[in-house]
Scaffold this motif. Structure first.
Motif, mmCIF file in Angstrom:
data_model
loop_
_atom_site.group_PDB
_atom_site.id
_atom_site.type_symbol
_atom_site.label_atom_id
_atom_site.label_comp_id
_atom_site.label_asym_id
_atom_site.label_seq_id
_atom_site.Cartn_x
_atom_site.Cartn_y
_atom_site.Cartn_z
ATOM 1 N N ILE A 103 0.835 -1.206 0.000
ATOM 2 C CA ILE A 103 0.000 0.000 0.000
ATOM 3 C C ILE A 103 0.868 1.253 0.000
ATOM 4 O O ILE A 103 0.575 2.230 -0.703
ATOM 5 C CB ILE A 103 -0.977 -0.016 1.204
ATOM 6 C CG1 ILE A 103 -2.048 -1.088 0.969
ATOM 7 C CG2 ILE A 103 -1.624 1.352 1.412
ATOM 8 C CD1 ILE A 103 -2.954 -1.352 2.151
ATOM 9 N N ILE A 127 -8.665 3.706 2.287
ATOM 10 C CA ILE A 127 -7.281 3.244 2.392
ATOM 11 C C ILE A 127 -6.748 3.498 3.793
ATOM 12 O O ILE A 127 -6.956 4.568 4.372
ATOM 13 C CB ILE A 127 -6.400 3.925 1.306
ATOM 14 C CG1 ILE A 127 -4.995 3.325 1.275
ATOM 15 C CG2 ILE A 127 -6.349 5.433 1.473
ATOM 16 C CD1 ILE A 127 -4.240 3.635 -0.013
ATOM 17 N N LEU A 132 -6.803 -1.653 1.513
ATOM 18 C CA LEU A 132 -7.165 -0.678 0.484
ATOM 19 C C LEU A 132 -8.408 -1.227 -0.187
ATOM 20 O O LEU A 132 -8.467 -2.411 -0.514
ATOM 21 C CB LEU A 132 -6.018 -0.543 -0.517
ATOM 22 C CG LEU A 132 -6.128 0.460 -1.670
ATOM 23 C CD1 LEU A 132 -4.739 0.800 -2.203
ATOM 24 C CD2 LEU A 132 -6.984 -0.042 -2.820
#
Length: 299
Positions: A103, A127, A132
């Motif tokens: 991420i 997120i 996410l």
């Protein structure tokens, strides 16, 4: 590192891997021949798994979902988007620590984040450090050994159990105990009415070459908890059939290599001279692709 090197040499195209894996230093002897053997084998793996994934996407006309188990730094979502082959939703699952790293890379590199935003519709993209969620792509931090926790997290990210579902596991189940991998496979088979699973991992591990592979990994503190199920192609198929899958097949990677288009084989063998043919064949006979399906709607 191996796929990153293979892409840089020209085995296959992946414009996204550079954002996840640093370019390795040039290989030095005496590993150089072993490296060529591994890269050529990896090419067959990428081609074989990709062939099955695309067959599933075309059969379902992309009206499906993919769950990539133990996805690591895989770039399949971006490559499928480039080919206009995105499923309705693409999920990745891995340990929270690995997910957090992925991420971070996505957030900090526009070539990765932009395709996610482009394919996103609806409410704002969610997120945080360990997950996410967009309308077409989700990453979930979870331990595959606990399927109830996995299901809960996937459903939170809009998993639809009624959609045809493809589960992909590459060198994942072998790191789980036989009971843990059985639980995961049984959960998948009992959850989705129409589903397919692709598993890539070791096979024929009871012979001398297989034992040497295990010993080498043990020396690096790498334990294959599920290696007893990798004794043969038969044992690989049996595991799938015993855990609720209706049809199962398994072929070793030498067979996959023989199925590759001859023009492809000539091209990749010309990239780096492969002079250890015997070692290559032995290695390829000790990995396999297995796939199984469960199909209530006769897809």
């Amino acid at each position: 590192v191996l796929p990153r090197f293979a892409v840089s040499v020209g085995y296959w195209k992946d414009p996204y891997i550079q954002y996840f894996v640093r370019q390795p230093k040039e290989r030095k002897a005496p590993e150089i021949n072993r490296g060529k053997v591994c890269v050529a084998g990896y090419y067959a793996r990428v081609h074989g798994v990709s062939h099955l994934i695309k067959a599933f996407l075309k059969k379902t006309e992309c009206n499906c979902q993919i769950v990539n188990l133990g996805a690591g730094m895989d770039t399949l979502f971006w490559r499928l988007k480039d080919e206009n082959l995105l499923p309705r939703k693409y999920f990745e699952v891995d340990f929270p620590m690995i997910v957090a790293r992925k991420i971070h890379n996505i957030k900090s590199k526009p070539p990765l984040s932009k395709p996610i935003m482009e394919s996103h519709s609806g409410d704002s993209l969610l997120i945080d450090s360990h997950s996410l969620d967009s309308s077409r792509y989700s990453i979930v931090g979870a331990d595959l050994r606990f399927s109830s926790d996995l299901e809960e997290k996937l459903k939170k990210h809009s998993l639809d159990i009624h959609l045809p579902t493809l589960l992909v596991a590459e060198c994942v189940l072998v790191y789980m105990t036989p009971q843990q991998s059985a639980n995961l496979l049984r959960w998948a088979a009992s959850t989705f009415p129409v589903a397919m699973v692709i598993n890539y991992e070791q096979v024929n591990m009871r012979d001398r070459f297989g034992q040497i592979m295990i010993e080498n990994l043990q020396r690096r503190q790498c334990s294959l908890a599920g290696v007893e199920l990798c004794s043969s192609l038969h044992s690989q198929r049996e595991r799938l059939l015993l855990n609720g899958w209706e049809n199962a097949r398994a072929i070793d990677m030498m067979k996959v290599y023989s199925f590759l288009p001859q023009a492809d084989v000539k091209r990749i063998e010309a990239l780096e001279f492969l002079d250890e043919k015997e070692l290559f064949e032995q290695l390829m006979q000790h990995y396999c692709i297995c796939w199984a399906s469960k199909d209530s709607s006769s897809l």
